[in-house]
Design a protein around this motif. Structure first.
Motif, PDB file in Angstrom:
ATOM      1  N   ILE A  39      -1.873 -10.059  -2.068  1.00  0.00           N
ATOM      2  CA  ILE A  39      -1.324 -10.924  -3.145  1.00  0.00           C
ATOM      3  C   ILE A  39      -0.014 -10.981  -3.181  1.00  0.00           C
ATOM      4  N   ARG A  40       1.130  -9.821  -3.035  1.00  0.00           N
ATOM      5  CA  ARG A  40       1.917  -9.958  -2.552  1.00  0.00           C
ATOM      6  C   ARG A  40       2.428 -11.002  -1.798  1.00  0.00           C
ATOM      7  N   ARG A  41       1.940 -10.823  -0.250  1.00  0.00           N
ATOM      8  CA  ARG A  41       2.194 -11.952   0.217  1.00  0.00           C
ATOM      9  C   ARG A  41       2.119 -13.896  -0.141  1.00  0.00           C
ATOM     10  N   LEU A  42       1.043 -13.617  -0.706  1.00  0.00           N
ATOM     11  CA  LEU A  42       1.290 -15.394  -1.326  1.00  0.00           C
ATOM     12  C   LEU A  42       1.649 -15.183  -2.219  1.00  0.00           C
ATOM     13  N   TYR A  43       1.649 -14.836  -3.259  1.00  0.00           N
ATOM     14  CA  TYR A  43       2.809 -15.310  -4.249  1.00  0.00           C
ATOM     15  C   TYR A  43       4.413 -15.532  -4.035  1.00  0.00           C
ATOM     16  N   PHE A  44       4.905 -14.346  -2.809  1.00  0.00           N
ATOM     17  CA  PHE A  44       6.604 -14.243  -3.093  1.00  0.00           C
ATOM     18  C   PHE A  44       6.260 -15.847  -1.867  1.00  0.00           C
ATOM     19  N   ASP A  45       5.521 -15.545  -1.230  1.00  0.00           N
ATOM     20  CA  ASP A  45       5.231 -16.734  -0.147  1.00  0.00           C
ATOM     21  C   ASP A  45       5.389 -17.863  -1.113  1.00  0.00           C
ATOM     22  N   LEU A  46       4.160 -18.831  -1.600  1.00  0.00           N
ATOM     23  CA  LEU A  46       4.231 -19.661  -2.129  1.00  0.00           C
ATOM     24  C   LEU A  46       4.807 -20.338  -3.474  1.00  0.00           C
ATOM     25  N   THR A  47       5.543 -19.042  -4.238  1.00  0.00           N
ATOM     26  CA  THR A  47       5.970 -19.376  -5.487  1.00  0.00           C
ATOM     27  C   THR A  47       7.516 -18.527  -5.278  1.00  0.00           C
ATOM     28  N   GLY A  48       7.594 -17.287  -4.205  1.00  0.00           N
ATOM     29  CA  GLY A  48       8.856 -17.218  -4.352  1.00  0.00           C
ATOM     30  C   GLY A  48       9.254 -15.928  -5.553  1.00  0.00           C
ATOM     31  N   LEU A  49       8.320 -15.471  -6.406  1.00  0.00           N
ATOM     32  CA  LEU A  49       8.729 -14.601  -7.260  1.00  0.00           C
ATOM     33  C   LEU A  49       6.993 -13.729  -7.219  1.00  0.00           C
ATOM     34  N   PRO A  50       7.025 -12.451  -7.684  1.00  0.00           N
ATOM     35  CA  PRO A  50       6.001 -11.502  -7.427  1.00  0.00           C
ATOM     36  C   PRO A  50       5.205 -11.693  -8.464  1.00  0.00           C
ATOM     37  N   PRO A  51       3.868 -11.728  -8.482  1.00  0.00           N
ATOM     38  CA  PRO A  51       2.528 -11.359  -8.969  1.00  0.00           C
ATOM     39  C   PRO A  51       2.995  -9.962  -9.740  1.00  0.00           C
ATOM     40  N   THR A  52       2.499 -10.912 -11.149  1.00  0.00           N
ATOM     41  CA  THR A  52       2.484  -9.570 -12.152  1.00  0.00           C
ATOM     42  C   THR A  52       1.885  -8.080 -11.704  1.00  0.00           C
ATOM     43  N   PRO A  53       2.231  -7.184 -12.648  1.00  0.00           N
ATOM     44  CA  PRO A  53       0.905  -5.797 -11.861  1.00  0.00           C
ATOM     45  C   PRO A  53      -0.593  -6.308 -12.502  1.00  0.00           C
ATOM     46  N   GLU A  54      -0.591  -7.194 -13.414  1.00  0.00           N
ATOM     47  CA  GLU A  54      -1.990  -7.361 -13.766  1.00  0.00           C
ATOM     48  C   GLU A  54      -3.053  -8.408 -12.949  1.00  0.00           C
ATOM     49  N   GLU A  55      -1.924  -9.219 -12.429  1.00  0.00           N
ATOM     50  CA  GLU A  55      -2.719  -9.906 -11.545  1.00  0.00           C
ATOM     51  C   GLU A  55      -3.043  -9.694 -10.180  1.00  0.00           C
ATOM     52  N   VAL A  56      -2.682  -8.917  -9.994  1.00  0.00           N
ATOM     53  CA  VAL A  56      -2.331  -7.346  -8.867  1.00  0.00           C
ATOM     54  C   VAL A  56      -3.296  -6.367  -8.771  1.00  0.00           C
ATOM     55  N   ASP A  57      -3.819  -6.321 -10.020  1.00  0.00           N
ATOM     56  CA  ASP A  57      -4.985  -5.990 -10.153  1.00  0.00           C
ATOM     57  C   ASP A  57      -6.025  -5.890 -10.415  1.00  0.00           C
ATOM     58  N   ALA A  58      -6.278  -7.321 -11.186  1.00  0.00           N
ATOM     59  CA  ALA A  58      -6.912  -8.308 -11.003  1.00  0.00           C
ATOM     60  C   ALA A  58      -7.614  -8.214  -9.852  1.00  0.00           C
ATOM     61  N   PHE A  59      -6.875  -8.783  -9.272  1.00  0.00           N
ATOM     62  CA  PHE A  59      -6.818  -9.281  -7.689  1.00  0.00           C
ATOM     63  C   PHE A  59      -7.915  -8.181  -6.863  1.00  0.00           C
ATOM     64  N   VAL A  60      -7.354  -7.295  -7.213  1.00  0.00           N
ATOM     65  CA  VAL A  60      -7.162  -6.115  -6.193  1.00  0.00           C
ATOM     66  C   VAL A  60      -8.539  -5.381  -6.583  1.00  0.00           C
ATOM     67  N   ARG A  61      -8.901  -5.741  -8.101  1.00  0.00           N
ATOM     68  CA  ARG A  61     -10.512  -4.566  -8.146  1.00  0.00           C
ATOM     69  C   ARG A  61     -11.684  -6.196  -7.941  1.00  0.00           C
ATOM     70  N   ASP A  62     -11.400  -6.771  -8.103  1.00  0.00           N
ATOM     71  CA  ASP A  62     -12.476  -7.980  -7.728  1.00  0.00           C
ATOM     72  C   ASP A  62     -12.225  -8.686  -6.103  1.00  0.00           C
ATOM     73  N   PHE A  63     -11.864  -8.028  -5.164  1.00  0.00           N
ATOM     74  CA  PHE A  63     -11.213  -8.195  -4.500  1.00  0.00           C
ATOM     75  C   PHE A  63     -13.300  -7.458  -3.201  1.00  0.00           C
ATOM     76  N   PRO A  64     -14.050  -8.563  -2.751  1.00  0.00           N
ATOM     77  CA  PRO A  64     -14.716  -7.412  -2.001  1.00  0.00           C
ATOM     78  C   PRO A  64     -14.006  -6.596  -0.878  1.00  0.00           C
ATOM     79  N   ALA A  65     -14.329  -5.176  -1.042  1.00  0.00           N
ATOM     80  CA  ALA A  65     -14.274  -4.361  -0.013  1.00  0.00           C
ATOM     81  C   ALA A  65     -14.483  -4.516   1.460  1.00  0.00           C
ATOM     82  N   SER A  66     -16.033  -4.895   1.322  1.00  0.00           N
ATOM     83  CA  SER A  66     -16.564  -5.354   2.903  1.00  0.00           C
ATOM     84  C   SER A  66     -16.438  -6.195   3.376  1.00  0.00           C
ATOM     85  N   PRO A  67     -16.050  -6.044   4.762  1.00  0.00           N
ATOM     86  CA  PRO A  67     -16.026  -6.627   5.641  1.00  0.00           C
ATOM     87  C   PRO A  67     -17.005  -7.800   5.717  1.00  0.00           C
ATOM     88  N   SER A  68     -18.423  -7.562   5.550  1.00  0.00           N
ATOM     89  CA  SER A  68     -19.381  -7.895   5.517  1.00  0.00           C
ATOM     90  C   SER A  68     -19.536  -9.082   4.135  1.00  0.00           C
TER      91      SER A  68
END
Length: 125
Positions: free
Chosen positions: A11-40
């Motif tokens: 998520i940090r790479r996406l934010y920096f690549d597309l907007t040049g700005l970092p994501p907020t800590p809340e956006e990072v936490d929400a993305f990590v929390r909702d991101f499926p961990a299983s490769p399946s």
């Protein structure tokens, strides 16, 4: 090949690549929390990534970041030296470029007015 990035790095790479700005800590936490961990669950992972990309492409910061490169090539300046002619309306061109990137304006429509061609004119809309 390099190993896949963990969700926090991704998520940090996406934010920096597309907007040049970092994501907020809340956006990072929400993305990590909702991101499926299983490769399946690869399709769900792709959906989460697509949703972030779509959000960032719709952000006004996208046009600000990528329009900057065009403005650099056009040698845009907000202000010139005091002994030169003033550039009081130059911000209109800057705003037009940023909006054109945010609208995803086709290059042929973008380049005609910005190069001073008589076929088009630059406006602040």
């Amino acid at each position: 090949p390099s190993p896949e990035a963990d969700p926090r790095t991704l998520i940090r790479r996406l934010y920096f690549d597309l907007t040049g700005l970092p994501p907020t800590p809340e956006e990072v936490d929400a993305f990590v929390r909702d991101f499926p961990a299983s490769p399946s669950q690869q399709e769900r992972q792709r959906e989460k990534i697509r949703a972030v990309i779509d959000k960032l492409l719709a952000s006004p910061h996208y046009g600000e970041r990528w329009g900057r490169y065009w403005l650099d090539l056009a040698r845009y300046v907000d202000e010139t030296a005091s002994w030169l002619e003033k550039t009081s309306g130059s911000h209109l061109y800057r705003d037009w470029v940023v909006k054109a990137f945010n609208r995803n304006q086709p290059f042929d429509q973008f380049s005609t007015p910005s190069t001073g061609s008589p076929r088009g004119s630059v406006s602040a809309t």
